[in-house]
Scaffold this active site. Structure first.
Site, short mmCIF file in Angstrom:
data_model
loop_
_atom_site.label_atom_id
_atom_site.label_comp_id
_atom_site.label_asym_id
_atom_site.label_seq_id
_atom_site.Cartn_x
_atom_site.Cartn_y
_atom_site.Cartn_z
N GLU A 188 21.21 84.13 72.02
CA GLU A 188 19.96 85.01 72.26
C GLU A 188 20.14 86.02 71.22
O GLU A 188 21.26 86.78 71.00
CB GLU A 188 20.24 85.65 73.52
N GLU B 8 16.26 92.99 83.82
CA GLU B 8 15.18 91.92 83.36
C GLU B 8 15.46 90.45 84.18
O GLU B 8 15.74 89.41 83.30
CB GLU B 8 15.78 91.71 81.98
N ASP C 287 15.89 100.61 73.82
CA ASP C 287 16.79 99.25 73.34
C ASP C 287 16.76 99.28 71.80
O ASP C 287 15.86 98.29 71.12
CB ASP C 287 15.74 98.10 73.75
N GLU D 251 18.38 92.73 66.00
CA GLU D 251 17.38 92.09 66.65
C GLU D 251 15.85 93.04 66.32
O GLU D 251 14.99 92.21 66.06
CB GLU D 251 17.63 92.51 68.14
O1 GCW Z 1 16.06 93.93 74.89
C1 GCW Z 1 16.79 93.07 75.44
C2 GCW Z 1 16.85 91.88 74.47
C3 GCW Z 1 17.58 90.77 75.36
C4 GCW Z 1 18.77 91.28 75.72
C5 GCW Z 1 18.54 92.71 76.63
C6 GCW Z 1 20.07 93.26 76.87
C7 GCW Z 1 20.73 89.99 76.47
O2 GCW Z 1 15.61 91.57 73.82
O3 GCW Z 1 17.50 89.70 74.73
O4 GCW Z 1 19.41 90.25 76.55
O5 GCW Z 1 18.14 93.55 75.88
O6 GCW Z 1 20.57 94.07 76.40
O7 GCW Z 1 20.57 92.77 78.09
#
Ligand code: GCW
Length: 666
Positions: free
Chosen positions: A148, A274, A353, A381
């Site tokens: 991921e 999430e 984030d 990311e």
């Molecule tokens: O914003 C998000 C990322 C996800 C990630 C999440 C997290 C692993 O886009 O991919 O999941 O943060 O930090 O848990």
């Protein structure tokens, strides 16, 4: 010997100028350490390999600490602490005094670093104790081999539900240990599919083998845990942390897990986030969930690292009081002090984030009675997918230096997460790692500087971003002054460059939803309630002052007032905290809209300059490295132009205000 399918990165050990150092290290003398201890063995092996490669020497073990012999001596006093070491040279006697086995290993890597950088060891006098007790890498690797937010190939830990333990596992451990990493989470915090079974008989043998290799380099293995394992593995109908059946299941499970996986450090948990399950489902608190697991792993010396990335991604934010940025603080501050000793809350550096620019999470230091760890993202990311160059260490320094005003003199983020503020030992820093199984480990050869730099900074927060970069270049690419300077010119300002051609003044996002690379001004995945940035024909930005969402007030004074008022808010974060008219005049005397235009043009020009600089290195750096970076620069330039054109034309159309300099805006 079979040729390795991966680079040695900064542990290349190719021939180096000796500068008289060889006279100091003709042999090795060991005192107070057991030569058969696994970590000591690794240190000695590394020393031998390093000297063989760099100096063509094979130093023998000596009985006496004579001049010309490197003395490795155990010495733990008030000054040299656990994992710490001191390097001293006087009258031809070079000593490495170490607090314990890990200190010895880190000291040896330090000496090898100096040798690799062609530094003189004479007269050295250096004391190094790690600043952070826990220095961790978090891998978001899935059992099917995908990663991921991975931009460097597939996982080297997993492939098609198999665990890989091979030569690369050891080289990974060497690289991580060489920069002081002492904990690694190998699987994604989103624990899906087969990863739930990592704590079952199906994978115990491989976990044990991996944990043992890590242990040889002073690294503890950690796993991400599926909070709902009671249901998914145990067949129970609940994951309620106060349910006796749930507790009993975990007790039995953890006993088995710690018996089968020696050197397991504990678990990382993403709950209620999430779509992941968590205690909220049962009307319980985050503390209820974390403490339940922590109590159970305590007898085994385990810790529970509980992530604070808890927010409701489906919230309706047409109501101006609703704000994702508030969520971490709102969800965790109430229970400050309720978390047990072996729980650590892991907090992302910003409230949102991992954007290119965010304020510091107000939870860091906001919590005064709770163990906390900082989470940063080395994986790029939102910062260019390891295509665009973005040296992140200056950003991490900014985060660590931030003064929280949580009370007392020791109140920076660095103080809080190192344990200095509260005197706690369960504290530290973690990075979401950027590695994968491609040849250079990190997609772009240059992105390895972030992997390297994170570890170095976690160990010694006082190192500067410049020092760290220089070390990395000299060890990984070349000791030639021209090469070092040119790469520094490219990388040191690269974060600002990326910021310039992407989202302005702290607003964040504007990226292609889900992918998070490439421009999409309105593209926020949770934006069915309207745009994220709240731009209209008059202005842009999110009002997080007391008149808006109130987020600014989550900080201690004077930070709260500073952010709350438009005039005192640091301009690089202006649009994070305020909704600002396009005609607002910035300190530069430019209007906001003109700043947006100018910075986007500048960003592209800076990428063009970076490319010119890189091309000047053709023939002066390894061809593979040169081509790897050159290819990516082509993509970075298109990306930067795309951003410039989309952002500028979007805001030109919204505002109706033309560029003062009359440049073409598509
Ligand atoms: O914003 C998000 C990322 C996800 C990630 C999440 C997290 C692993 O886009 O991919 O999941 O943060 O930090 O848990």
């Amino acid at each position: 010997m079979e040729e390795k399918k991966w680079s040695e990165l900064w542990l290349k050990y190719t021939e180096k100028e000796k500068r008289g150092n060889d006279k100091l290290i003709q042999g090795v003398y060991l005192k107070g350490f057991d030569a058969s201890d696994a970590v000591v063995k690794s240190a000695l092996e590394e020393w031998t390999a390093g000297l063989k490669g760099m100096y063509g020497m094979e130093p023998a073990m000596e009985e006496n600490p004579n001049a010309g012999v490197l003395s490795l001596i155990r010495k733990a006093d008030g000054r040299i602490r656990k994992e710490g070491y001191e390097l001293l040279e006087q009258d031809g006697c070079l000593q490495l005094l170490a607090g314990d086995e890990k200190g010895l290993l880190y000291g040896v890597f330090h000496l090898l670093r100096l040798i690799s950088m062609e530094k003189d060891l004479r007269g050295i006098s250096l004391l190094c104790n790690p600043d952070n007790p826990l220095r961790m890498l978090n891998h978001w690797d899935n059992m099917d081999g995908s990663i991921e937010r991975g931009y460097s190939g597939n996982s080297f830990f997993f492939e098609q539900d198999r665990v890989i333990v091979d030569g690369r596992t050891r080289d990974y451990a060497r690289l991580a240990a060489s920069v002081g990493i002492n904990g690694v989470v190998i699987n994604n915090v989103n624990v899906k599919q087969a990863a739930t079974y990592l704590i079952t008989d199906r994978y115990f043998a491989e976990m044990k083998a991996m944990a043992e290799i890590f242990a040889e380099y002073g690294i503890k293995l950690y796993l991400s845990l599926n909070y709902a394992a009671t249901m998914e593995l145990g067949g129970l109908d609940s994951a309620d942390p106060l349910d006796p059946g749930v507790i009993a299941w975990w007790e039995k499970k953890m006993k088995e897990v710690f018996e089968r996986i020696p050197n397991l450090g504990g678990f990382l948990v993403k709950a209620d986030s999430e779509g992941r399950p968590g205690p909220f489902t049962y009307g319980r608190t985050q503390a209820d969930g974390a403490n339940m697991l922590a109590d159970i792993v305590k007898p085994y010396g385990g810790i529970i690292i509980w992530r604070c990335f808890v927010y409701n991604c489906t919230q309706d934010w047409r109501d101006y009081k609703t704000d994702r940025a508030r969520a971490g603080y709102d969800n965790f501050i109430k229970m400050d002090g309720d978390y047990h000793d072996n729980v650590i809350l892991q907090i992302k550096n910003g409230p949102m984030d991992f954007q290119i620019r965010e304020p510091i999470s107000p939870l860091l230091g906001g919590l005064k009675k709770t163990n906390q760890m900082l989470e940063v993202q080395v994986a790029q990311e939102y910062t260019g997918h390891q295509i665009d160059v973005c040296y992140l260490i200056p950003m991490f320094k900014e985060i660590l230096d931030f003064k929280t005003y949580c009370g007392g003199d020791l109140d920076t983020v660095a103080d809080v997460i190192s344990g200095r503020t509260m005197g706690n030992a369960n504290a530290g820093i973690a990075a979401v790692c950027n590695t994968g199984n491609d040849f250079c480990w990190t997609g772009s050869e240059l992105a390895a500087a972030n992997f390297y730099g994170f570890g170095r900074l976690a160990f010694r927060t006082s190192l500067s971003a410049e020092e760290i970069l220089e070390e990395w270049i000299r060890m990984s690419v070349s000791n030639e002054a021209e090469v070092v300077e040119t790469i520094e010119k490219i990388m040191l300002p690269s974060r600002e460059t990326y910021e310039k051609y992407t989202s302005p003044l702290g607003i964040g996002w504007m990226v292609t939803p889900h992918v998070h690379y490439g421009c999409s001004v309105d593209g926020y995945e949770y934006s069915r309630w309207g745009t994220y940035h709240r731009a209209d024909h008059l202005g842009i930005g999110v009002d997080r002052s007391d008149k808006g969402t109130g987020y600014a007030l989550q900080y201690y004074e004077p930070n709260a007032s500073m952010y709350n008022k438009m005039e005192s808010c640091p301009e690089e974060l202006l649009l994070f905290f305020h909704h600002v008219p396009y005609t607002y005049v910035l300190k530069s005397n430019k209007t906001l809209i003109q700043h947006i235009y100018d910075s986007h043009f500048e960003g592209v020009e800076e990428v063009e300059e970076m490319i010119r600089l890189w091309e000047s290195l053709q023939g002066k750096v390894d061809t593979g490295v040169y081509e790897n970076v050159r290819r990516r620069f082509g993509m970075q330039l298109s990306n930067a132009k795309e951003w410039r054109d989309q952002v500028n034309s979007y805001f030109y159309r919204k505002s109706g205000i033309a560029d003062e300099r009359g440049r073409v805006i598509y």
